[in-house]
Every structure is written in structure tokens, then in C-alpha cells.
Design an enzyme around this catalytic site. Structure first.
Site, mmCIF file in Angstrom:
data_model
loop_
_atom_site.group_PDB
_atom_site.id
_atom_site.type_symbol
_atom_site.label_atom_id
_atom_site.label_comp_id
_atom_site.label_asym_id
_atom_site.label_seq_id
_atom_site.Cartn_x
_atom_site.Cartn_y
_atom_site.Cartn_z
ATOM 1 N N ARG A 61 2.592 50.145 -8.057
ATOM 2 C CA ARG A 61 2.336 49.333 -6.870
ATOM 3 C C ARG A 61 2.541 50.218 -5.654
ATOM 4 O O ARG A 61 3.173 51.273 -5.729
ATOM 5 C CB ARG A 61 3.322 48.160 -6.809
ATOM 6 C CG ARG A 61 3.019 47.095 -7.826
ATOM 7 C CD ARG A 61 4.105 46.060 -7.851
ATOM 8 N NE ARG A 61 4.123 45.235 -6.644
ATOM 9 C CZ ARG A 61 5.034 44.286 -6.420
ATOM 10 N NH1 ARG A 61 5.989 44.068 -7.303
ATOM 11 N NH2 ARG A 61 5.000 43.569 -5.315
ATOM 12 N N ASN A 68 6.248 42.505 2.014
ATOM 13 C CA ASN A 68 7.177 42.421 0.873
ATOM 14 C C ASN A 68 8.575 42.118 1.384
ATOM 15 O O ASN A 68 9.286 41.266 0.858
ATOM 16 C CB ASN A 68 7.256 43.749 0.107
ATOM 17 C CG ASN A 68 6.051 44.036 -0.762
ATOM 18 O OD1 ASN A 68 5.694 45.195 -0.979
ATOM 19 N ND2 ASN A 68 5.418 43.001 -1.281
ATOM 20 N N ARG A 146 -1.524 49.198 2.704
ATOM 21 C CA ARG A 146 -0.295 49.581 2.010
ATOM 22 C C ARG A 146 -0.531 50.553 0.846
ATOM 23 O O ARG A 146 0.325 51.368 0.545
ATOM 24 C CB ARG A 146 0.485 48.338 1.567
ATOM 25 C CG ARG A 146 -0.284 47.286 0.787
ATOM 26 C CD ARG A 146 0.525 45.991 0.812
ATOM 27 N NE ARG A 146 0.027 44.919 -0.027
ATOM 28 C CZ ARG A 146 -0.899 44.034 0.341
ATOM 29 N NH1 ARG A 146 -1.494 44.159 1.514
ATOM 30 N NH2 ARG A 146 -1.245 43.044 -0.470
ATOM 31 N N GLU A 184 -5.551 43.167 -3.674
ATOM 32 C CA GLU A 184 -4.677 42.147 -4.272
ATOM 33 C C GLU A 184 -5.372 40.794 -4.381
ATOM 34 O O GLU A 184 -6.277 40.470 -3.589
ATOM 35 C CB GLU A 184 -3.384 42.034 -3.434
ATOM 36 C CG GLU A 184 -2.330 41.052 -3.941
ATOM 37 C CD GLU A 184 -1.875 41.262 -5.396
ATOM 38 O OE1 GLU A 184 -2.727 41.305 -6.301
ATOM 39 O OE2 GLU A 184 -0.643 41.341 -5.616
ATOM 40 N N HIS A 250 -1.691 46.804 -6.670
ATOM 41 C CA HIS A 250 -0.889 45.638 -6.279
ATOM 42 C C HIS A 250 -0.401 44.913 -7.532
ATOM 43 O O HIS A 250 -1.000 45.023 -8.602
ATOM 44 C CB HIS A 250 -1.741 44.687 -5.445
ATOM 45 C CG HIS A 250 -2.337 45.334 -4.244
ATOM 46 N ND1 HIS A 250 -1.750 45.303 -3.011
ATOM 47 C CD2 HIS A 250 -3.475 46.070 -4.097
ATOM 48 C CE1 HIS A 250 -2.501 45.962 -2.140
ATOM 49 N NE2 HIS A 250 -3.552 46.440 -2.779
HETATM 50 O O1 F6P Z 1 4.486 39.470 -3.437
HETATM 51 C C1 F6P Z 1 3.637 40.564 -3.556
HETATM 52 C C2 F6P Z 1 2.300 40.166 -4.129
HETATM 53 O O2 F6P Z 1 1.550 41.336 -4.336
HETATM 54 C C3 F6P Z 1 1.485 39.170 -3.250
HETATM 55 O O3 F6P Z 1 0.713 39.782 -2.269
HETATM 56 C C4 F6P Z 1 0.679 38.453 -4.288
HETATM 57 O O4 F6P Z 1 0.143 37.238 -3.855
HETATM 58 C C5 F6P Z 1 1.694 38.304 -5.381
HETATM 59 O O5 F6P Z 1 2.473 39.488 -5.378
HETATM 60 C C6 F6P Z 1 1.105 38.088 -6.737
HETATM 61 O O6 F6P Z 1 2.143 37.682 -7.593
HETATM 62 P P1 F6P Z 1 2.224 36.164 -8.104
HETATM 63 O O7 F6P Z 1 0.892 35.923 -8.748
HETATM 64 O O8 F6P Z 1 3.367 36.186 -9.074
HETATM 65 O O9 F6P Z 1 2.453 35.243 -6.939
#
Ligand code: F6P
Length: 370
Positions: A61, A68, A146, A184, A250
Site C-alpha cells: 500500500r 489515513n 498517495r 482505490e 491501495h
Molecule cells: O482506509 C483506507 C482505504 O484504502 C479506503 O480508502 C478504502 O475505502 C478502504 O481502505 C477499503 O477498505 P474497506 O473495504 O475495508 O472499507
């Protein structure tokens, strides 16, 4: 040869009158006969991308982003100082670990590795040729700030590279390839919110996601299923390439890539633990995939990683206590990058090795190798 003789005992040659087929001869020649239909042709294309040479993928990542730290999802924020520190360490790791030549490289991207090992045996030859110290590597990022910032310190030397088919190329080491399909999972109207805010403002949406994280699509956004579809061309390309590949991506995206190579059930994919500050090394082999995890930055070095997601959304992480624990009261991140030896010793010490298997019924990964 013995393996081939064994196959010959049980397999029968397929001829044109037997119906449609795709033959792969010595991984170089393809005979496609009478194949029709969208899916069948897709399978042919996929099979033509496969190879049996050793290769390694490195998944990480981005370093910690401003979002974050605030516990917000999505967005396009830049890195925090801890994130920048991770980027510096990743650059060292890329040069000293990922690009370090290994004996098995001689199987395909021969020349650099061969020259290096020749040099090991005969120091008079190729003396002073710095390029021999690295094997050719690839680098993919998403198009978001990022990941770009995380890749910013990685070195881009160039040298001659001979492919296994004899073609010569001027190779730019870790040439950055930003890809939109690595962006992401898009959280639509919830983008930029914390999980708590989502629960407060859209309680029904929040509950629906908790109930079915795989299929749940954020309003005006995406689901894990949508992401899986947009990652299909990426998986094909990963199957095709020979050089070690570093992906700076991500959490959501890397979960799908990881699940694909590890043969996980798709329902498990949205819960895979992909922590910040770690590099996951995946080495596919005939009947499985070997995994190593390198931790480049300890939790104690961060203020918080902002990863305290709702507990019920992480059943797999819950089985591995520690990976989903919110981090608080951590000392300040060091402002200077660690020295190389220190970093690599630390990363090597922190390696977790797992010999994981693809799903037993994974037809492609279980296919006999050519
Ligand atoms: O929190 C970081 C991240 O990359 C967010 O941008 C994204 O929505 C999330 O993780 C995805 O993880 P989850 O599907 O568990 O919410």
C-alpha cells in the site's frame, strides 16, 4: 522428460475432428482451432499470457496518507511525514532487495543475471559495470497522489536488457507506470468520510455493507465486485510479465490482487489483511504461491495508522489479532531514513513466510506446467 513421459501415459492427442481446442507447444507456439464465443476466446487470450518461468510480485500500500491518519476513506490526499518515511524506506528496499539478482533469474531475463554471476566467479570480467548489480524490475502505481508520492524516491537507472526471446532493450529500472485500474475502490457519496460518519449519516447503507461487503456498492460508487472486473486486464498482464513487479496500490485493490494469486474464495477477499508499511512478496509456483511479508516500518514508529475500521467488517483480521488493532500513543516517526543495512536487517528479521496454496479446484493454477 520423466514428467512428460508420465503425461503421455494418460493424455490423448486432440485432433481437429475432436472439436475446438487450443494447443500450446513449448510455450512458444499456439494452435487455436475452431474456438468461438466470448468466454472461450477470452480463455484463449488468458492462456496465451501464461508462462511457467519464475517471477515475483511485490505488493505494497502507499505510505500513510493524510486521510489515513484522520480515519477518512478514499480521497486524493498526500502523504504524512510517516508516509514519506515509508516511501524512503521502500526505495531502499526496491534497490537492495527487489532488484538484487538471484540465480533463478538466469532462466529468463538472462543477460544481467548471467553477467552478475559470471562476475561473482571471475572478477576480471565485466568489472565496473554497475548495471550488473541489478535485475530488471517493473513498477506500477495508481494514478492517485498517495501512491505517486510513495514511489517518488525509487531509483531509475538504465541498462541493456536481453529478453528470453533474444530481443535487446534499453531498460529503465522501475519505470513508473500509473494505472487507473489500480485506483482505490471508489466510495461515491461516502468518499472522504470516516466509518463513524457513514454509520451516523447513512445507517442503512452502513448496515448493508456490513451484511455483504463483497457485493455492496457505495451510492454512486463501486463494490468489490466492480473492482474485480476492472482488475481483470491487470491480472492478465501480471500473468504475462517475467520481471519482478512492484505494485504500489491501495488496500481494497491489493486485497483482490492478493486473493486472485492465493486462490482465495472471492467472499474472503474484502477482509484480507493488507496493513500499511509492509511489502508482500508473492512467488507463484505450479501448485501454489509462496508468500513473504516484510515489515519496513514498525507500528511503534507511527502516531496512528487510522485503520480502526468497524470490527464486524473484518472477520478474517479478527482471526489474526493485532492486524486490525487501532494504534494509539505511538512515539514520533524518525525524521531520517534508517541506514540501508539497518533497514534490510530489520525487514529480513520481520519476515513472515507462508506457503499458501491456490484453491484445490483452481483449474488454471492446477494445470500441468508446459
Ligand atoms: O482506509 C483506507 C482505504 O484504502 C479506503 O480508502 C478504502 O475505502 C478502504 O481502505 C477499503 O477498505 P474497506 O473495504 O475495508 O472499507
Amino acid at each position: 522428460m520423466a514428467r512428460r513421459a508420465n503425461y503421455e501415459k494418460y493424455y490423448e492427442t486432440v485432433d481437429e475432428e475432436d472439436g475446438p481446442f487450443c494447443k500450446i507447444i513449448n510455450s512458444h507456439k499456439y494452435v487455436v482451432h475452431n474456438i468461438r464465443g466470448y468466454l472461450s476466446l477470452k480463455v484463449v487470450h488468458f492462456v496465451m499470457n501464461l508462462h511457467t518461468l519464475p517471477r515475483t510480485f511485490y505488493l505494497t500500500r502507499h505510505g500513510q496518507s493524510e486521510y489515513n491518519l484522520l480515519g477518512k476513506i478514499g480521497g486524493d490526499s498526500g502523504l504524512t511525514p510517516a508516509g514519506i518515511e515509508y516511501a524512503r524506506r521502500l526505495a531502499i528496499f526496491a534497490k537492495e532487495e527487489i532488484a538484487r539478482p538471484r540465480p533463478e533469474d538466469q532462466a529468463h531475463n538472462g543477460e544481467v543475471a548471467k553477467a552478475f554471476f559470471r562476475k561473482e566467479n571471475d572478477d576480471s570480467e565485466s568489472k565496473g559495470n554497475e548495471a550488473n548489480k541489478e535485475r530488471p524490475c517493473r513498477l506500477w502505481t495508481s494514478t492517485l497522489r498517495r501512491t505517486q508520492e510513495t514511489a517518488q524516491f525509487i531509483d531509475h537507472s538504465s541498462f541493456n536488457h536481453t529478453f528470453d526471446n533474444g530481443e535487446q532493450f534499453e531498460w529503465m529500472q522501475f519505470r513508473k507506470k500509473p494505472r487507473r485500474n489500480l485506483d482505490e475502490l471508489y466510495a461515491g457519496t461516502c468518499d472522504g468520510m470516516t466509518y463513524q460518519e457513514i454509520q451516523d449519516v447513512y445507517p442503512e447503507e452502513f448496515a448493508r455493507r456490513q451484511a455483504d461487503k463483497l457485493s455492496y456498492r457505495y451510492p454512486r460508487g463501486e463494490s468489490y465486485m466492480d473492482v474485480t472486473l476492472r482488475l481483470e486486464p491487470l491480472a492478465q498482464e501480471m500473468e504475462r510479465i517475467r520481471e519482478p513487479l512492484l505494485i504500489v496500490g491501495h488496500q481494497g485493490i491489493l486485497r483482490i490482487v492478493y486473493a486472485y494469486f492465493m486462490g482465495l474464495d472471492r467472499k474472503e477477499a474484502p477482509y484480507v489483511s493488507i496493513p500499511l508499511n509492509n511489502v508482500i512478496e508473492l512467488t507463484p509456483h505450479a501448485y501454489g504461491c509462496h508468500e513473504k511479508r516484510y515489515c519496513l516500518m514498525m507500528k511503534e514508529e507511527m502516531l496512528a495508522d487510522g485503520q480502526d475500521e468497524p470490527v464486524t467488517s473484518m472477520p478474517v483480521a479478527a482471526k489474526n489479532p493485532g492486524s486490525a488493532t487501532p494504534i494509539t500513543n505511538m512515539p514520533n516517526t524518525p525524521s531520517k531514513a534508517m541506514d540501508r543495512t539497518q533497514l534490510l536487517t530489520r525487514a529480513r528479521k520481520s519476515i513472515q513466510e507462508i506457503d499458501a496454496n491456490y484453491a484445490e479446484d483452481d483449474a488454471i493454477m492446477n494445470a500441468p506446467s508446459c
